[in-house]
Design an enzyme around this catalytic site. Structure first.
Site, short mmCIF file in Angstrom:
data_model
loop_
_atom_site.label_atom_id
_atom_site.label_comp_id
_atom_site.label_asym_id
_atom_site.label_seq_id
_atom_site.Cartn_x
_atom_site.Cartn_y
_atom_site.Cartn_z
N HIS A 37 -33.00 15.26 53.39
CA HIS A 37 -33.98 14.32 52.81
C HIS A 37 -35.25 15.06 52.39
O HIS A 37 -35.80 14.80 51.32
CB HIS A 37 -34.37 13.25 53.84
N GLN A 61 -25.29 -2.58 52.04
CA GLN A 61 -24.31 -1.52 51.77
C GLN A 61 -23.43 -1.20 52.97
O GLN A 61 -22.66 -0.24 52.94
CB GLN A 61 -25.03 -0.26 51.24
N GLY A 147 -29.18 13.10 46.60
CA GLY A 147 -28.50 14.30 47.05
C GLY A 147 -27.06 14.36 46.54
O GLY A 147 -26.36 13.35 46.48
N GLN A 153 -22.11 8.40 44.94
CA GLN A 153 -23.29 7.54 44.88
C GLN A 153 -24.21 7.96 43.72
O GLN A 153 -24.68 7.12 42.94
CB GLN A 153 -24.06 7.62 46.20
N ARG A 187 -25.63 10.70 60.26
CA ARG A 187 -24.53 10.28 61.13
C ARG A 187 -23.97 11.42 61.98
O ARG A 187 -23.17 11.17 62.87
CB ARG A 187 -23.40 9.66 60.29
P1 AMP Z 1 -29.32 8.43 53.31
O1 AMP Z 1 -30.57 8.33 54.13
O2 AMP Z 1 -28.16 9.00 54.07
O3 AMP Z 1 -28.99 7.16 52.57
O4 AMP Z 1 -29.61 9.51 52.19
C1 AMP Z 1 -30.73 9.39 51.34
C2 AMP Z 1 -30.64 10.43 50.27
O5 AMP Z 1 -30.61 11.73 50.88
C3 AMP Z 1 -29.36 10.32 49.43
O6 AMP Z 1 -29.69 10.59 48.07
C4 AMP Z 1 -28.49 11.40 50.01
O7 AMP Z 1 -27.55 11.92 49.09
C5 AMP Z 1 -29.52 12.46 50.37
N1 AMP Z 1 -28.98 13.36 51.38
C6 AMP Z 1 -28.44 13.03 52.59
N2 AMP Z 1 -27.97 14.12 53.22
C7 AMP Z 1 -28.20 15.17 52.37
C8 AMP Z 1 -27.94 16.57 52.44
N3 AMP Z 1 -27.32 17.12 53.49
N4 AMP Z 1 -28.34 17.35 51.41
C9 AMP Z 1 -28.95 16.81 50.32
N5 AMP Z 1 -29.22 15.50 50.20
C10 AMP Z 1 -28.86 14.69 51.21
#
Ligand code: AMP
Length: 287
Positions: A37, A61, A147, A153, A187
């Site tokens: 993030h 979601q 990401g 997504q 997770r």
């Molecule tokens: P989330 O909080 O899991 O919904 O992720 C929020 C954003 O962070 C999304 O755009 C994800 O793709 C990105 N993200 C989560 N994990 C990673 C990672 N390991 N590397 C790059 N971006 C990430």
């Protein structure tokens, strides 16, 4: 750093920023922030003087049998991290501030959102699209950062933005990994020590496919077969949801590696379903 809990508070702040003519970058998240993030925030900060981050565990979601209730919530640490990374505004609404009880609108990106993760998480991407569209309308960003870890997504959102003429640019940033290669994810903390060890089979299998492709293997079936075998051996606690070799833009499965492809996979452990992917470019292939 402004901490906003309501749509109105965000709109007030954004009105002023717009008046000053500053570019706005948005990083949507569900919190439990990690270096993945923060890399998005770094990319946003490099482009935009005003960076907004949303922290919202979006019920829309999550499926009925998914981990909404137990999803990690670490708001204090997240706010400190955002402050450290030069974020200007954090939007952290309650669910009621985002969804009216009689909310009736949905956004469905046909085909692109229906296979891969969309097949085992029915309605998941509709929930992602509605919350992301709402966040775009609330924050009015010039650019929004996602990401590549969640490759499908990012593709679905890119298609929604194009199809609906949403006036912003989507930036997709590289996957950030732990030192041993596991893709960072909120997770990952669910994994038992044994599962954490076996979770390395995801990146291990992608590296294997990359190696085979570099050695000249062009058949998707052969790559997928080798990956399945690797995971069966290295991660007996994991259950493969899917492994797909696909076109990087359309996400359609491809039988052969005649151009760049993305290999994506999802593996379920008892405590968490993990995803990962890798782009393989045949122009970089050897033999
Ligand atoms: P989330 O909080 O899991 O919904 O992720 C929020 C954003 O962070 C999304 O755009 C994800 O793709 C990105 N993200 C989560 N994990 C990673 C990672 N390991 N590397 C790059 N971006 C990430």
């Amino acid at each position: 750093m402004i901490i906003a809990k309501t749509v109105e508070e965000v709109r007030d702040a954004i009105r002023q920023v717009r008046r000053q003519g500053q570019r706005i970058g948005l990083v949507p998240t569900m919190g439990a922030l990690h270096a993945g993030h923060y890399s998005l925030m770094g990319a946003a900060k490099a482009d935009c003087p005003f960076v907004a981050v949303s922290i919202f565990v979006n019920p829309a979601q999550f499926g009925p049998n998914e981990d909404l209730a137990k999803y990690p919530r670490t708001l204090e640490a997240d706010l400190a991290g955002c402050r450290e990374h030069g974020v200007s505004l954090v939007f952290t609404p309650e669910s009621a501030a985002m969804y009216a009880p009689d909310a009736a609108t949905s956004i469905h990106v046909a085909r692109l959102s229906e296979h891969l993760c969309g097949a085992s998480r029915k309605g998941h991407f509709d929930g992602v699209c509605i919350v992301v569209a709402k966040l775009f309308n609330i924050v009015l960003p010039d650019k929004a950062y996602f990401g590549a870890k969640d490759y499908q997504q990012a593709s679905v959102i890119g298609r929604m933005v194009r199809d609906l003429d949403m006036p912003l640019e989507i930036v997709v940033c590289p996957i950030i990994r732990e030192a041993d290669g596991l893709a960072m994810s909120s997770r990952n903390r669910y994994l038992s020590p044994q599962e954490r060890q076996q979770a390395l089979a995801l990146i291990g299998s992608l590296h294997l496919a990359d190696k085979l492709a570099k050695a000249g293997q062009r058949e998707s079936k052969a790559l997928i077969g080798a990956m399945r075998q690797h995971i069966a051996t290295a991660a007996p606690l994991g259950q493969i949801d899917y492994i797909e070799v696909m076109d990087p833009d359309s996400l359609s499965p491809t039988d052969r590696l005649d151009g760049p492809v993305v290999i994506a996979l999802a593996v379920k452990f008892s405590s968490a379903r993990l995803i990962d992917n890798m782009r393989i470019d045949p122009t970089r292939l050897g033999g």
